[in-house]
Design a protein around this motif. Structure first.
Motif, PDB file in Angstrom:
ATOM      1  N   ALA A  30      33.222  38.028  43.972  1.00 47.10           N
ATOM      2  CA  ALA A  30      33.504  37.728  42.565  1.00 47.10           C
ATOM      3  C   ALA A  30      34.337  36.445  42.483  1.00 47.10           C
ATOM      4  O   ALA A  30      35.155  36.161  43.361  1.00 47.10           O
ATOM      5  CB  ALA A  30      34.240  38.888  41.908  1.00 47.10           C
ATOM      6  N   LEU A  31      34.117  35.682  41.428  1.00 47.91           N
ATOM      7  CA  LEU A  31      34.750  34.380  41.232  1.00 47.91           C
ATOM      8  C   LEU A  31      35.943  34.502  40.296  1.00 47.91           C
ATOM      9  O   LEU A  31      35.856  35.143  39.245  1.00 47.91           O
ATOM     10  CB  LEU A  31      33.722  33.413  40.642  1.00 47.91           C
ATOM     11  N   LEU A  32      37.051  33.866  40.662  1.00 48.37           N
ATOM     12  CA  LEU A  32      38.249  33.834  39.832  1.00 48.37           C
ATOM     13  C   LEU A  32      38.047  32.828  38.700  1.00 48.37           C
ATOM     14  O   LEU A  32      37.795  31.649  38.951  1.00 48.37           O
ATOM     15  CB  LEU A  32      39.464  33.443  40.676  1.00 48.37           C
ATOM     16  N   LEU A  33      38.140  33.307  37.455  1.00 47.99           N
ATOM     17  CA  LEU A  33      37.963  32.455  36.285  1.00 47.99           C
ATOM     18  C   LEU A  33      39.084  32.679  35.285  1.00 47.99           C
ATOM     19  O   LEU A  33      39.694  33.754  35.256  1.00 47.99           O
ATOM     20  CB  LEU A  33      36.628  32.764  35.597  1.00 47.99           C
ATOM     21  N   VAL A  34      39.335  31.648  34.484  1.00 41.93           N
ATOM     22  CA  VAL A  34      40.296  31.759  33.391  1.00 41.93           C
ATOM     23  C   VAL A  34      39.604  31.357  32.095  1.00 41.93           C
ATOM     24  O   VAL A  34      38.724  30.496  32.086  1.00 41.93           O
ATOM     25  CB  VAL A  34      41.548  30.879  33.620  1.00 41.93           C
ATOM     26  N   LYS A  35      40.016  32.010  31.016  1.00 44.26           N
ATOM     27  CA  LYS A  35      39.546  31.612  29.690  1.00 44.26           C
ATOM     28  C   LYS A  35      40.597  30.673  29.134  1.00 44.26           C
ATOM     29  O   LYS A  35      41.757  31.048  28.952  1.00 44.26           O
ATOM     30  CB  LYS A  35      39.367  32.830  28.784  1.00 44.26           C
ATOM     31  N   ARG A  36      40.206  29.422  28.909  1.00 42.34           N
ATOM     32  CA  ARG A  36      41.144  28.371  28.547  1.00 42.34           C
ATOM     33  C   ARG A  36      41.669  28.539  27.127  1.00 42.34           C
ATOM     34  O   ARG A  36      40.914  28.877  26.224  1.00 42.34           O
ATOM     35  CB  ARG A  36      40.474  26.997  28.679  1.00 42.34           C
ATOM     36  N   ALA A 125      29.533  36.962  40.654  1.00 38.65           N
ATOM     37  CA  ALA A 125      28.796  35.691  40.621  1.00 38.65           C
ATOM     38  C   ALA A 125      27.542  35.766  39.749  1.00 38.65           C
ATOM     39  O   ALA A 125      27.219  34.814  39.040  1.00 38.65           O
ATOM     40  CB  ALA A 125      28.437  35.253  42.037  1.00 38.65           C
ATOM     41  N   LEU A 126      26.849  36.900  39.768  1.00 38.37           N
ATOM     42  CA  LEU A 126      25.620  37.025  38.983  1.00 38.37           C
ATOM     43  C   LEU A 126      25.881  37.048  37.483  1.00 38.37           C
ATOM     44  O   LEU A 126      24.976  36.808  36.692  1.00 38.37           O
ATOM     45  CB  LEU A 126      24.865  38.293  39.386  1.00 38.37           C
ATOM     46  N   ARG A 127      27.116  37.317  37.061  1.00 42.52           N
ATOM     47  CA  ARG A 127      27.443  37.382  35.624  1.00 42.52           C
ATOM     48  C   ARG A 127      27.996  36.076  35.082  1.00 42.52           C
ATOM     49  O   ARG A 127      28.178  35.936  33.871  1.00 42.52           O
ATOM     50  CB  ARG A 127      28.425  38.509  35.364  1.00 42.52           C
ATOM     51  N   VAL A 133      30.684  28.468  29.332  1.00 46.77           N
ATOM     52  CA  VAL A 133      31.292  27.542  30.287  1.00 46.77           C
ATOM     53  C   VAL A 133      30.813  26.128  29.955  1.00 46.77           C
ATOM     54  O   VAL A 133      29.624  25.903  29.728  1.00 46.77           O
ATOM     55  CB  VAL A 133      30.887  27.903  31.746  1.00 46.77           C
ATOM     56  N   ASP A 134      31.745  25.167  29.931  1.00 38.84           N
ATOM     57  CA  ASP A 134      31.393  23.765  29.713  1.00 38.84           C
ATOM     58  C   ASP A 134      30.380  23.319  30.763  1.00 38.84           C
ATOM     59  O   ASP A 134      30.492  23.707  31.928  1.00 38.84           O
ATOM     60  CB  ASP A 134      32.671  22.919  29.819  1.00 38.84           C
ATOM     61  N   PRO A 135      29.388  22.494  30.393  1.00 37.05           N
ATOM     62  CA  PRO A 135      28.373  22.069  31.369  1.00 37.05           C
ATOM     63  C   PRO A 135      28.946  21.409  32.634  1.00 37.05           C
ATOM     64  O   PRO A 135      28.447  21.651  33.733  1.00 37.05           O
ATOM     65  CB  PRO A 135      27.505  21.086  30.586  1.00 37.05           C
TER      66      PRO A 135
END
Length: 153
Positions: A30-36, A125-127, A133-135
Motif C-alpha cells: 500500500a502507498l502512503l498518501l496525503v490529502k492536501r 496500489a490498485l485503488r 490526483v493531479d496529473p
C-alpha cells in the motif's frame, strides 16, 4: 498544485523552488498518501526544500510533518523539472516544476495527518487510480509503482 496548467500551456515561470516527495510502500504494497489542504487532492507526502537542508533531510521532515511517520531513504523515483510544467498561485507566482521524488520506508511513528495534510492514509496500489490526483503527481506515482530505473526530466 492548484491551478496547474497542462504541458506547454499557460504563463511563463517566474520562480523555481526545489521540492521533494516521498514514495513509501508498506509491507502489503500500500502507498502512503496525503490529502492536501491546499486543493484537496491526494499526493505523495512532500513539499519545499528549505535553505540549509539536504534532499534527504527535507524528505524526512516533510513526511514527519504531514504523516507523523519517520522514514529512511532507500532510492530515487526520479527528478521532475519540465520547464513547461508551471504551477500558478493566486499571488501571481508561476512556479516551474522542480521535484526530487525518493523511495523511502517507514522506520517509526504513528500515522496521523498534520501540517499541509487534512488526511494521511495507506492506499492499496490498485485503488490509487480512483483517487483525485493531479496529473503531474499521478505520473510520479506511476513511475514509483512501475519503473525500476530513476526517471530524469
Amino acid at each position: 498544485m492548484n491551478g496547474q496548467r497542462g504541458h506547454h500551456a499557460g504563463p511563463k515561470a517566474n520562480s523555481l523552488v526545489p521540492a521533494v516527495g516521498a514514495f513509501v510502500l508498506d509491507e502489503a504494497g500500500a502507498l502512503l498518501l496525503v490529502k492536501r489542504r491546499d486543493g484537496g487532492r491526494w499526493a505523495l507526502p512532500g513539499g519545499a526544500q528549505e535553505v540549509g537542508e539536504s534532499v534527504t533531510a527535507a524528505v524526512r521532515r516533510e513526511v514527519a510533518e504531514e504523516t507523523g511517520l519517520s522514514v529512511e531513504i532507500t532510492g530515487i523515483v526520479g527528478v521532475y523539472s519540465d520547464p513547461h510544467r508551471v504551477i500558478e498561485y493566486p499571488d501571481g507566482e508561476c512556479r516551474q516544476e522542480f521535484s526530487v521524488v525518493v523511495r523511502a520506508r517507514v522506520t517509526g511513528g504513528v500515522l496521523r495527518a498534520g501540517d499541509d495534510a487534512v488526511e494521511a492514509r495507506w492506499c492499496p496500489a490498485l485503488r490509487v487510480a480512483a483517487l483525485d490526483v493531479d496529473p503531474a503527481m499521478r505520473r510520479r506515482i506511476d513511475h514509483g509503482l512501475h519503473r525500476r530505473e530513476p526517471y530524469l526530466d
